[in-house]
Design a protein around this motif. Structure first.
Motif, PDB file in Angstrom:
ATOM      1  N   ASP A 136       3.716  93.020 107.111  1.00 34.48           N
ATOM      2  CA  ASP A 136       5.117  93.336 106.638  1.00 34.48           C
ATOM      3  C   ASP A 136       5.190  94.470 105.640  1.00 34.48           C
ATOM      4  O   ASP A 136       6.001  95.255 105.659  1.00 34.48           O
ATOM      5  N   VAL A 137       4.205  94.190 104.775  1.00 41.73           N
ATOM      6  CA  VAL A 137       4.060  95.417 103.579  1.00 41.73           C
ATOM      7  C   VAL A 137       3.893  96.639 104.397  1.00 41.73           C
ATOM      8  O   VAL A 137       4.160  97.585 103.831  1.00 41.73           O
ATOM      9  N   GLN A 138       3.069  96.834 105.223  1.00 40.46           N
ATOM     10  CA  GLN A 138       2.800  97.886 106.023  1.00 40.46           C
ATOM     11  C   GLN A 138       4.001  98.810 106.651  1.00 40.46           C
ATOM     12  O   GLN A 138       4.159  99.861 106.587  1.00 40.46           O
ATOM     13  N   GLU A 139       5.080  97.878 107.032  1.00 41.15           N
ATOM     14  CA  GLU A 139       6.283  98.379 107.298  1.00 41.15           C
ATOM     15  C   GLU A 139       6.650  99.702 106.529  1.00 41.15           C
ATOM     16  O   GLU A 139       6.654  99.766 105.218  1.00 41.15           O
ATOM     17  N   GLY A 140       6.853 100.833 107.213  1.00 39.65           N
ATOM     18  CA  GLY A 140       7.242 102.050 106.340  1.00 39.65           C
ATOM     19  C   GLY A 140       5.867 102.726 105.700  1.00 39.65           C
ATOM     20  O   GLY A 140       6.439 103.806 105.183  1.00 39.65           O
ATOM     21  N   MET A 141       4.622 102.386 106.082  1.00 41.02           N
ATOM     22  CA  MET A 141       3.757 103.235 105.370  1.00 41.02           C
ATOM     23  C   MET A 141       3.393 104.086 106.417  1.00 41.02           C
ATOM     24  O   MET A 141       3.105 103.848 107.660  1.00 41.02           O
ATOM     25  N   PRO A 142       3.540 105.478 106.177  1.00 37.45           N
ATOM     26  CA  PRO A 142       3.022 106.457 107.263  1.00 37.45           C
ATOM     27  C   PRO A 142       1.510 106.103 107.570  1.00 37.45           C
ATOM     28  O   PRO A 142       1.237 106.640 108.844  1.00 37.45           O
ATOM     29  N   LEU A 143       0.749 106.028 106.664  1.00 31.30           N
ATOM     30  CA  LEU A 143      -0.555 106.025 106.883  1.00 31.30           C
ATOM     31  C   LEU A 143      -1.407 104.681 106.763  1.00 31.30           C
ATOM     32  O   LEU A 143      -1.265 104.121 105.718  1.00 31.30           O
ATOM     33  N   LYS A 144      -2.214 104.246 107.609  1.00 26.47           N
ATOM     34  CA  LYS A 144      -2.822 103.222 107.492  1.00 26.47           C
ATOM     35  C   LYS A 144      -4.417 103.434 107.622  1.00 26.47           C
ATOM     36  O   LYS A 144      -4.849 103.827 108.592  1.00 26.47           O
ATOM     37  N   ILE A 145      -5.288 102.536 106.792  1.00 28.26           N
ATOM     38  CA  ILE A 145      -6.533 102.903 106.720  1.00 28.26           C
ATOM     39  C   ILE A 145      -7.204 101.657 107.014  1.00 28.26           C
ATOM     40  O   ILE A 145      -7.301 100.781 106.202  1.00 28.26           O
ATOM     41  N   TYR A 146      -8.042 101.538 108.231  1.00 29.63           N
ATOM     42  CA  TYR A 146      -8.783 100.407 108.336  1.00 29.63           C
ATOM     43  C   TYR A 146     -10.362 100.780 108.071  1.00 29.63           C
ATOM     44  O   TYR A 146     -10.756 101.723 108.673  1.00 29.63           O
ATOM     45  N   LEU A 189      -8.045 105.602 111.309  1.00 28.62           N
ATOM     46  CA  LEU A 189      -6.758 106.064 110.434  1.00 28.62           C
ATOM     47  C   LEU A 189      -5.713 106.008 111.571  1.00 28.62           C
ATOM     48  O   LEU A 189      -5.809 106.385 112.701  1.00 28.62           O
ATOM     49  N   VAL A 190      -4.431 105.568 111.060  1.00 32.34           N
ATOM     50  CA  VAL A 190      -3.293 105.261 111.831  1.00 32.34           C
ATOM     51  C   VAL A 190      -2.223 105.939 111.315  1.00 32.34           C
ATOM     52  O   VAL A 190      -1.841 105.718 110.097  1.00 32.34           O
ATOM     53  N   ARG A 191      -1.648 107.137 112.024  1.00 28.23           N
ATOM     54  CA  ARG A 191      -0.718 108.023 111.097  1.00 28.23           C
ATOM     55  C   ARG A 191       0.706 107.881 111.970  1.00 28.23           C
ATOM     56  O   ARG A 191       0.392 107.939 113.343  1.00 28.23           O
ATOM     57  N   ASP A 192       1.765 107.306 111.365  1.00 28.12           N
ATOM     58  CA  ASP A 192       2.933 106.957 111.912  1.00 28.12           C
ATOM     59  C   ASP A 192       2.686 106.100 113.309  1.00 28.12           C
ATOM     60  O   ASP A 192       3.402 106.391 114.386  1.00 28.12           O
ATOM     61  N   ILE A 237      -4.962 114.217 107.072  1.00 27.81           N
ATOM     62  CA  ILE A 237      -4.249 112.979 107.047  1.00 27.81           C
ATOM     63  C   ILE A 237      -2.549 113.448 107.415  1.00 27.81           C
ATOM     64  O   ILE A 237      -2.068 112.596 107.993  1.00 27.81           O
ATOM     65  N   GLY A 238      -2.431 114.539 106.939  1.00 23.62           N
ATOM     66  CA  GLY A 238      -1.055 114.953 107.426  1.00 23.62           C
ATOM     67  C   GLY A 238       0.251 114.716 106.447  1.00 23.62           C
ATOM     68  O   GLY A 238       1.112 114.767 106.616  1.00 23.62           O
TER      69      GLY A 238
END
Lengths: 301, 75
Positions: free
Chosen positions: A39-49, A56-59, A121-122
């Protein structure tokens, strides 16, 4: 009295959200609460696992590196996370990652690598440099380690006071989210570097302790399936921890699943013997004997 | 350059303080070394810490005792 918790990105208190969820249908409730972190992730352009495989997940799309992975830039990112992700000293990073470079040379390597990392990362704003310290911007980045720590905090706030049905539902959700987030140890699939050990061990230890506490909580609550999931996950993380074997056996004993309990005992005996060269503890043997007494047929199985 | 080793204690005997079982993990390789008591742990740590000296210098630590015995016999 349960303290009111505020989740990042939410205007309403955590408890209030939990109560409101009671009026929703199961599927709506699941969708709304199924993962605080997502839920908190929503709107986060970059996710790092980092817990398990590094990704790395971008958009919403995984960044593929191909054969020419920018190793140095990625290592910088991993080291920033390993050191907390916020206000990490440039000096510490350079001495850790490039110990042979000093002074201006170290400064140049850092600047070049940071530039490459930002390009990769972009999102220029994802990495903020201020007063010789670098931070990942939590308005643009979601990091699994941060989400994990947040869930641990939420569990610690609810667990000691849990008594009502709502509390159980919240803890059930948090238990599942915690297990889901901890896919494996921090940077598990990477070559383990000295600088990653501290965070890796800290997270591992916190996770194991929390699993034991949650497992005991679910045992006391009589929710054997949740307790089993905690102990099983614990064994996935480290099958030399005999406490997990013992409690898992007790859960199977309580639910009459004797053959599964026996399988746990055999696994425990084997792994302790092969890896550590020791026998199961007397407590483990006691649970085993109880299992045999309850169902003598299984001892021959 | 510094080295990191992780010592994991899996069992402690409250009644017999010397009995402790666990593993030593060396960071940077997959090596996991088991021990069943403090003497074993100390022996592993000594080998890990002084491994360069052990391999680079004349007498391996473990065999030092044997060698000195040989010497005394020769004398």
């Amino acid at each position: 009295m349960i303290p009111q918790l505020y989740l990042p990105g939410f205007e309403v208190p955590f408890r209030q959200l939990a109560n409101e969820s009671g009026s929703q249908s199961d599927s709506q409730e699941y969708r709304y609460h199924h993962d605080w972190s997502s839920d908190v992730q929503e709107g986060m352009p970059l996710k790092i696992y980092t817990m398990g495989r590094f990704a790395l997940v971008r958009d919403g799309e995984a960044i593929e590196f191909g054969r020419k992975a920018p190793r140095r830039a990625l290592e910088l990112l991993k080291a920033i996370i390993a050191m907390g992700g916020r206000d990490v000293s440039q000096e510490n990073l350079t001495s850790m990652l490039w110990p042979d470079s000093e002074g201006d040379a170290a400064h140049r390597i850092f600047d070049t690598t940071l530039h490459r990392l930002r390009k990769l990362i972009g999102y220029e704003q994802a990495l903020v440099m201020r007063d010789g310290r670098v931070s990942l911007d939590n308005r643009n980045c979601w990091v699994d380690v941060w989400a994990f720590e947040r869930i641990l905090g939420e569990i610690s706030a609810v667990l000691p006071y849990a008594s009502r049905k709502d509390d159980f539902r919240i803890l059930g959700r948090l238990t599942k989210n915690l297990q889901r987030l901890y896919q494996n140890h921090f940077l598990h699939s990477e070559d383990l570097a000295n600088w990653s050990v501290s965070l890796r061990e800290r997270l591992r230890s916190k996770f194991i302790h929390q699993l034991v506490e949650l497992g005991l909580f679910w045992e006391r609550a009589g929710d054997w399936s949740m307790a089993i999931s905690c102990y099983q996950k614990g064994l996935d993380v480290d099958d030399l921890i005999e406490t997990f074997h013992q409690h898992l056996m007790v859960c199977y004993l309580q639910t009459g699943r004797y053959s599964e309990g026996m399988a746990v005992y055999r696994h425990c005996r084997q792994v302790l013997s092969v890896v550590l060269g020791i026998k199961p503890a007397p407590e483990t043997e006691q649970i085993y004997q109880t299992m045999i007494r309850r169902n003598p047929l299984i001892s021959t199985g | 350059m510094f080295e990191s080793h992780v010592v994991r204690i899996y069992r402690r005997n409250e009644e017999k303080p010397g009995e402790v079982a666990g593993l030593v993990e060396s960071i940077g390789n997959e090596k996991k070394l088991p021990f069943k008591n403090y003497a074993g742990l100390v022996s592993i740590m000594r080998e890990l810490i002084y491994k360069d000296e052990i391999h680079d210098t004349v007498v391996p630590l473990r065999e030092a005792g044997k060698d000195s015995k040989k010497k005394s016999n020769a004398l």
